[in-house]
Design an enzyme around this catalytic site. Structure first.
Site, mmCIF file in Angstrom:
data_model
loop_
_atom_site.group_PDB
_atom_site.id
_atom_site.type_symbol
_atom_site.label_atom_id
_atom_site.label_comp_id
_atom_site.label_asym_id
_atom_site.label_seq_id
_atom_site.Cartn_x
_atom_site.Cartn_y
_atom_site.Cartn_z
ATOM 1 N N GLU A 89 0.813 -1.201 0.000
ATOM 2 C CA GLU A 89 0.000 0.000 0.000
ATOM 3 C C GLU A 89 0.851 1.258 0.000
ATOM 4 O OE1 GLU A 89 -4.256 -1.394 1.772
ATOM 5 O OE2 GLU A 89 -2.933 -0.290 3.098
ATOM 6 N N CYS A 102 3.563 8.383 1.516
ATOM 7 C CA CYS A 102 4.085 7.392 2.454
ATOM 8 C C CYS A 102 4.345 6.107 1.670
ATOM 9 C CB CYS A 102 3.071 7.180 3.574
ATOM 10 S SG CYS A 102 3.607 5.990 4.800
ATOM 11 N N CYS A 109 7.202 -7.528 6.762
ATOM 12 C CA CYS A 109 8.365 -7.016 7.499
ATOM 13 C C CYS A 109 8.858 -8.097 8.432
ATOM 14 C CB CYS A 109 7.993 -5.770 8.302
ATOM 15 S SG CYS A 109 9.399 -5.040 9.184
ATOM 16 N N CYS A 113 7.491 -6.209 15.175
ATOM 17 C CA CYS A 113 7.061 -5.429 16.350
ATOM 18 C C CYS A 113 5.654 -5.878 16.747
ATOM 19 C CB CYS A 113 7.070 -3.943 16.023
ATOM 20 S SG CYS A 113 8.675 -3.361 15.456
ATOM 21 N N CYS A 116 2.485 -3.856 15.556
ATOM 22 C CA CYS A 116 2.395 -3.477 14.144
ATOM 23 C C CYS A 116 1.734 -4.565 13.322
ATOM 24 C CB CYS A 116 3.796 -3.186 13.609
ATOM 25 S SG CYS A 116 3.816 -2.847 11.838
ATOM 26 N N HIS A 221 9.713 4.333 20.905
ATOM 27 C CA HIS A 221 8.532 3.726 21.518
ATOM 28 C C HIS A 221 8.665 3.295 22.978
ATOM 29 C CE1 HIS A 221 7.010 3.971 17.541
ATOM 30 N NE2 HIS A 221 7.360 2.792 17.094
ATOM 31 N N ASN A 298 -2.946 2.802 16.688
ATOM 32 C CA ASN A 298 -4.106 2.279 15.973
ATOM 33 C C ASN A 298 -4.268 0.807 16.294
ATOM 34 O OD1 ASN A 298 -5.011 4.487 14.129
ATOM 35 N ND2 ASN A 298 -2.846 4.376 13.579
ATOM 36 N N CYS A 341 -0.271 4.216 9.565
ATOM 37 C CA CYS A 341 0.864 3.319 9.546
ATOM 38 C C CYS A 341 0.581 2.104 10.424
ATOM 39 C CB CYS A 341 2.094 4.031 10.086
ATOM 40 S SG CYS A 341 2.604 5.380 9.045
HETATM 41 N N1 SAH Z 1 9.748 -0.070 9.721
HETATM 42 C C1 SAH Z 1 9.918 1.316 9.920
HETATM 43 C C2 SAH Z 1 9.034 2.173 9.046
HETATM 44 C C3 SAH Z 1 7.610 1.723 8.857
HETATM 45 S S1 SAH Z 1 6.529 1.741 10.253
HETATM 46 C C4 SAH Z 1 9.752 1.684 11.379
HETATM 47 O O1 SAH Z 1 9.284 0.854 12.133
HETATM 48 O O2 SAH Z 1 10.110 2.786 11.749
HETATM 49 C C5 SAH Z 1 6.169 3.462 10.422
HETATM 50 C C6 SAH Z 1 5.725 3.865 11.823
HETATM 51 O O3 SAH Z 1 4.426 3.337 12.128
HETATM 52 C C7 SAH Z 1 6.648 3.362 12.914
HETATM 53 O O4 SAH Z 1 6.995 4.392 13.816
HETATM 54 C C8 SAH Z 1 5.802 2.328 13.579
HETATM 55 O O5 SAH Z 1 6.212 2.114 14.891
HETATM 56 C C9 SAH Z 1 4.406 2.893 13.460
HETATM 57 N N2 SAH Z 1 3.343 1.925 13.731
HETATM 58 C C10 SAH Z 1 3.370 0.590 13.574
HETATM 59 N N3 SAH Z 1 2.208 0.025 13.965
HETATM 60 C C11 SAH Z 1 1.411 1.028 14.374
HETATM 61 C C12 SAH Z 1 0.077 1.092 14.893
HETATM 62 N N4 SAH Z 1 -0.649 0.000 15.040
HETATM 63 N N5 SAH Z 1 -0.420 2.307 15.205
HETATM 64 C C13 SAH Z 1 0.328 3.425 15.012
HETATM 65 N N6 SAH Z 1 1.567 3.426 14.531
HETATM 66 C C14 SAH Z 1 2.124 2.247 14.222
HETATM 67 FE FE1 SF4 Z 2 8.390 -3.587 10.637
HETATM 68 FE FE2 SF4 Z 2 6.122 -2.637 11.602
HETATM 69 FE FE3 SF4 Z 2 8.210 -2.841 13.199
HETATM 70 FE FE4 SF4 Z 2 8.215 -0.970 11.252
HETATM 71 S S1 SF4 Z 2 6.846 -1.069 13.015
HETATM 72 S S2 SF4 Z 2 9.876 -2.386 11.793
HETATM 73 S S3 SF4 Z 2 7.070 -2.072 9.657
HETATM 74 S S4 SF4 Z 2 7.138 -4.559 12.214
#
Ligand code: SAH
Ligand code: SF4
Length: 349
Positions: A89, A102, A109, A113, A116, A221, A298, A341
């Site tokens: 996306e 974006c 990935c 995390c 995520c 975080h 989110n 995100c």
């Molecule tokens: N992998 C990279 C870039 C993509 S994620 C990274 O982690 O930085 C982009 C941002 O979205 C990151 O700061 C991530 O922590 C955040 N993110 C991931 N899941 C999310 C969620 N459920 N709600 C809000 N932000 C989230």
């Molecule tokens: Fe990967 Fe999501 Fe962690 Fe970013 S926040 S590094 S996209 S698992």
């Protein structure tokens, strides 16, 4: 061979192999990245013969749009498909007189995390440099922002590498794509208008500084390793001290720019006053030019965490600001279409 995503050097040697003169590189480059040509036929200052030779040797493609959604706040999201059927996306977030695309860098990935949604999808593959930069080009097509020559009045003006994937796990292609983005003969996006977000893949951070000079955002975080490892298992490999040392190095190369620390607000997990105080101590110790970006979480089905209340987010922000750090609360954009995100590609799966 796909022509979008070749570096200038690579394009130039491919043309040399075809027996073409070196000045053709710049001409073709300007068609691709300055004019947004989507076929070789449009390249009117090339001979018919050369155009058909190019069409035999190269493909020139944009990702295919599977679906698109526009949120009530004008956030625009596309599900895109590449030649092999893989999908990612891309989101466009318009502001009053500018806007950020974006961009995704991987299908899935590997970082995993816990908060995520992309991270819960495992990794399928890296995107190529062409697949990365063509997301931005497609948005320019849609908003009719070609040619890219003038710096002023661009709506599709900024790039944030914050879509699906960990960019530093696909560093070669990400660097190639960013160098195409900033090239003055083509897209000419200023380095100051590009932000790369990473979960903190320490060994690759210096390369981003040296080879691109874009702005850096780090997904922190949590204020200590114990908490960070609970939500980001990668922290066991690259703990906070190593990340912050890499940030110091980054700022030696890309001077006079803040590093943004993204901080996801998770209810009663990392949003206590003590957490804010611990963060302040940490930043003062490492003397990094830092600002924070407090991100409302989110939630998604099956996730163990809950978003912090507005009250707790504001108290946290004020605590950081009292200590002299900018700590804006990111406005949730495109919520009605799940464009935030970490939620990308969630519905279709
Ligand atoms: N992998 C990279 C870039 C993509 S994620 C990274 O982690 O930085 C982009 C941002 O979205 C990151 O700061 C991530 O922590 C955040 N993110 C991931 N899941 C999310 C969620 N459920 N709600 C809000 N932000 C989230
Ligand atoms: Fe990967 Fe999501 Fe962690 Fe970013 S926040 S590094 S996209 S698992």
């Amino acid at each position: 061979m796909e022509i979008i995503g070749l570096t200038k050097q690579e394009l130039s040697s491919a043309l040399a192999d075809m027996g073409e003169k070196s000045f053709r590189t710049k001409q073709i480059w300007q068609w691709l990245y300055g004019q947004g040509a989507t076929s070789f036929d449009e390249m009117s200052n090339l001979s018919k013969d050369l155009r058909s030779k190019l069409a035999e040797k190269f493909t020139l493609t944009r990702p295919k749009i599977v679906t698109e959604q526009i949120s009530s706040d004008k956030t625009h999201k596309w599900l895109l498909e590449f030649a092999d059927g893989q999908r990612i996306e891309t989101v466009f977030i318009p502001e009053d007189d500018s806007g950020a695309v974006c961009i995704s860098t991987q299908v899935g990935c590997a970082v995993g995390c816990r908060f995520c949604h992309t991270g819960s999808q495992k990794i399928t593959r890296n995107l190529t440099a062409g697949e990365i930069i063509s997301q931005f080009m497609l948005v320019k097509d849609i908003y009719k922002e070609w040619p890219s020559a003038s710096q002023q009045n661009r709506l599709v003006s900024n790039i944030v590498i914050m879509g699906m994937g960990e960019p530093l796990h696909n560093i070669d292609n990400v660097i190639k794509a960013l160098n195409i983005a900033t090239d003055q003969d083509g897209l000419a996006v200023s380095k100051r208008r590009i932000t790369l977000s990473t979960s903190g893949i320490v060994p690759n951070m210096a390369r981003v500084a040296r080879e691109t000079g874009v702005k850096l955002a780090v997904s922190l975080h949590a204020p200590n390793n114990e908490k960070r490892s609970q939500i980001m298992p990668i922290n066991n490999r690259y703990p906070i001290e190593e990340i912050l040392t890499a940030c110091q190095e980054y700022q030696k190369i890309v001077t006079s720019r803040y590093i943004t620390f993204e901080y996801l607000m998770l209810d009663h997990f990392n949003d206590n006053i003590q957490d804010a105080q611990e963060l302040i101590t940490l930043m003062k110790k490492y003397k990094i030019g830092a600002k924070f970006n407090l991100i409302p979480f989110n939630p998604w089905p099956g996730c163990a965490y809950k978003p912090s209340s507005n009250n707790r987010v504001h108290t946290f922000s004020r605590e950081l600001e009292k200590a002299g750090f900018a700590a804006p609360i990111r406005t949730a954009r495109g919520q009605d279409i799940l464009a935030a995100c970490g939620q990308l590609k969630s519905k279709k799966q």
